[in-house]
Design a protein around this motif. Structure first.
Motif, PDB file in Angstrom:
ATOM      1  N   VAL A  65       0.849  -1.191   0.000  1.00  0.00           N
ATOM      2  CA  VAL A  65       0.000   0.000   0.000  1.00  0.00           C
ATOM      3  C   VAL A  65       0.885   1.243   0.000  1.00  0.00           C
ATOM      4  O   VAL A  65       2.052   1.194   0.396  1.00  0.00           O
ATOM      5  CB  VAL A  65      -0.963   0.059   1.221  1.00  0.00           C
ATOM      6  N   HIS A  66       0.300   2.351  -0.453  1.00  0.00           N
ATOM      7  CA  HIS A  66       0.982   3.647  -0.484  1.00  0.00           C
ATOM      8  C   HIS A  66       0.034   4.692   0.089  1.00  0.00           C
ATOM      9  O   HIS A  66      -1.192   4.533  -0.003  1.00  0.00           O
ATOM     10  CB  HIS A  66       1.347   4.018  -1.927  1.00  0.00           C
ATOM     11  N   ARG A  67       0.568   5.744   0.645  1.00  0.00           N
ATOM     12  CA  ARG A  67      -0.261   6.819   1.203  1.00  0.00           C
ATOM     13  C   ARG A  67      -0.195   8.097   0.383  1.00  0.00           C
ATOM     14  O   ARG A  67      -1.174   8.817   0.287  1.00  0.00           O
ATOM     15  CB  ARG A  67       0.166   7.130   2.640  1.00  0.00           C
ATOM     16  N   ARG A  68       0.969   8.396  -0.172  1.00  0.00           N
ATOM     17  CA  ARG A  68       1.168   9.684  -0.844  1.00  0.00           C
ATOM     18  C   ARG A  68       0.940   9.632  -2.346  1.00  0.00           C
ATOM     19  O   ARG A  68       0.795  10.673  -2.980  1.00  0.00           O
ATOM     20  CB  ARG A  68       2.591  10.181  -0.582  1.00  0.00           C
ATOM     21  N   TYR A  69       0.938   8.432  -2.917  1.00  0.00           N
ATOM     22  CA  TYR A  69       0.858   8.316  -4.370  1.00  0.00           C
ATOM     23  C   TYR A  69      -0.265   7.393  -4.819  1.00  0.00           C
ATOM     24  O   TYR A  69      -0.576   6.412  -4.156  1.00  0.00           O
ATOM     25  CB  TYR A  69       2.177   7.765  -4.947  1.00  0.00           C
ATOM     26  N   PHE A  97       4.908   1.452   8.621  1.00  0.00           N
ATOM     27  CA  PHE A  97       4.859   2.124   7.325  1.00  0.00           C
ATOM     28  C   PHE A  97       6.159   2.871   7.091  1.00  0.00           C
ATOM     29  O   PHE A  97       6.639   3.615   7.949  1.00  0.00           O
ATOM     30  CB  PHE A  97       3.674   3.097   7.273  1.00  0.00           C
ATOM     31  N   ASP A  98       6.759   2.683   5.925  1.00  0.00           N
ATOM     32  CA  ASP A  98       7.997   3.343   5.530  1.00  0.00           C
ATOM     33  C   ASP A  98       7.621   4.653   4.828  1.00  0.00           C
ATOM     34  O   ASP A  98       7.349   4.665   3.629  1.00  0.00           O
ATOM     35  CB  ASP A  98       8.799   2.427   4.608  1.00  0.00           C
ATOM     36  N   ALA A  99       7.577   5.742   5.588  1.00  0.00           N
ATOM     37  CA  ALA A  99       7.129   7.029   5.049  1.00  0.00           C
ATOM     38  C   ALA A  99       8.092   7.562   3.991  1.00  0.00           C
ATOM     39  O   ALA A  99       7.660   8.184   3.021  1.00  0.00           O
ATOM     40  CB  ALA A  99       6.964   8.042   6.170  1.00  0.00           C
ATOM     41  N   ASP A 100       9.388   7.327   4.141  1.00  0.00           N
ATOM     42  CA  ASP A 100      10.357   7.826   3.163  1.00  0.00           C
ATOM     43  C   ASP A 100      10.151   7.205   1.789  1.00  0.00           C
ATOM     44  O   ASP A 100      10.316   7.870   0.769  1.00  0.00           O
ATOM     45  CB  ASP A 100      11.790   7.565   3.630  1.00  0.00           C
ATOM     46  N   ASN A 101       9.808   5.923   1.752  1.00  0.00           N
ATOM     47  CA  ASN A 101       9.602   5.224   0.486  1.00  0.00           C
ATOM     48  C   ASN A 101       8.129   4.993   0.177  1.00  0.00           C
ATOM     49  O   ASN A 101       7.797   4.341  -0.816  1.00  0.00           O
ATOM     50  CB  ASN A 101      10.367   3.900   0.498  1.00  0.00           C
ATOM     51  N   ASP A 102       7.240   5.482   1.021  1.00  0.00           N
ATOM     52  CA  ASP A 102       5.792   5.452   0.820  1.00  0.00           C
ATOM     53  C   ASP A 102       5.257   4.045   0.561  1.00  0.00           C
ATOM     54  O   ASP A 102       4.607   3.793  -0.448  1.00  0.00           O
ATOM     55  CB  ASP A 102       5.386   6.392  -0.324  1.00  0.00           C
ATOM     56  N   PHE A 103       5.514   3.129   1.507  1.00  0.00           N
ATOM     57  CA  PHE A 103       4.918   1.806   1.354  1.00  0.00           C
ATOM     58  C   PHE A 103       4.898   1.044   2.668  1.00  0.00           C
ATOM     59  O   PHE A 103       5.672   1.312   3.579  1.00  0.00           O
ATOM     60  CB  PHE A 103       5.633   0.984   0.275  1.00  0.00           C
ATOM     61  N   ALA A 104       3.975   0.098   2.714  1.00  0.00           N
ATOM     62  CA  ALA A 104       3.948  -0.931   3.746  1.00  0.00           C
ATOM     63  C   ALA A 104       3.572  -2.232   3.057  1.00  0.00           C
ATOM     64  O   ALA A 104       2.897  -2.227   2.027  1.00  0.00           O
ATOM     65  CB  ALA A 104       2.940  -0.591   4.844  1.00  0.00           C
TER      66      ALA A 104
END
Length: 162
Positions: A65-69, A97-104
């Motif tokens: 999953v992604h949050r920013r894209y 969640f890896d915020a720098d790379n936008d994924f979990a």
């Protein structure tokens, strides 16, 4: 999630202003033969990753999953199976969640599977946990790759900043 054919992309332009420039670029460039890597269209707001991926078995692919894209997946050289499950139905991710790379990533199984073929695309929103680059099942009678190597897939993953 939206699954459609490339020629129907204009129906979805109203969803985000960067969808039109994305599909204009995809339809006017030979990305099947372009070098692999990042193609920047509008910096971090819109870019394409041209990937040469190894297809994996369903059981081996985790949901992401992604949050920013928003992701737009477009297979070029062959088909891929694609898993989906709504984010709200998942438990805890495998790691924070890896915020720098936008994924979990999640090990939960997909609820739905479909085959995405060249000439088609899917738009994946933050609530769409997805498992891409999965080897198509033989029962579907789909050629995995035009290149002759059924374990390799050239595909595009466009990223659109929300």
């Amino acid at each position: 999630m939206i699954i459609a054919r490339i020629e129907d992309a204009p129906r979805y332009y109203a969803l985000h202003p960067l969808l039109k420039p994305l599909f204009d670029y995809v339809q006017s460039h030979d990305l099947l033969h372009a070098p692999a890597g990042r193609v920047e269209l509008q910096g971090d707001a819109l870019f394409i990753n041209v990937n040469d991926s190894t297809l994996v078995e369903r059981e081996a692919q985790k949901l992401e999953v992604h949050r920013r894209y928003i992701d737009v997946h477009i297979p070029l050289s062959g088909a891929e199976d694609f898993g989906w499950r709504h984010l709200a139905t998942l438990g805890e991710s495998d790691a924070p969640f890896d915020a720098d790379n936008d994924f979990a990533l999640y090990t939960a199984p997909s609820d739905i599977w479909f085959t995405l073929r060249p000439g088609e695309f899917c738009i994946v929103f933050p609530e769409d946990a997805h498992a891409p680059v999965v080897k198509p099942t033989p029962a579907e009678g789909v050629s995995c790759a035009k290149s002759g190597n059924p374990l390799r897939l050239r595909k595009l993953v466009a990223k659109i900043l929300l």
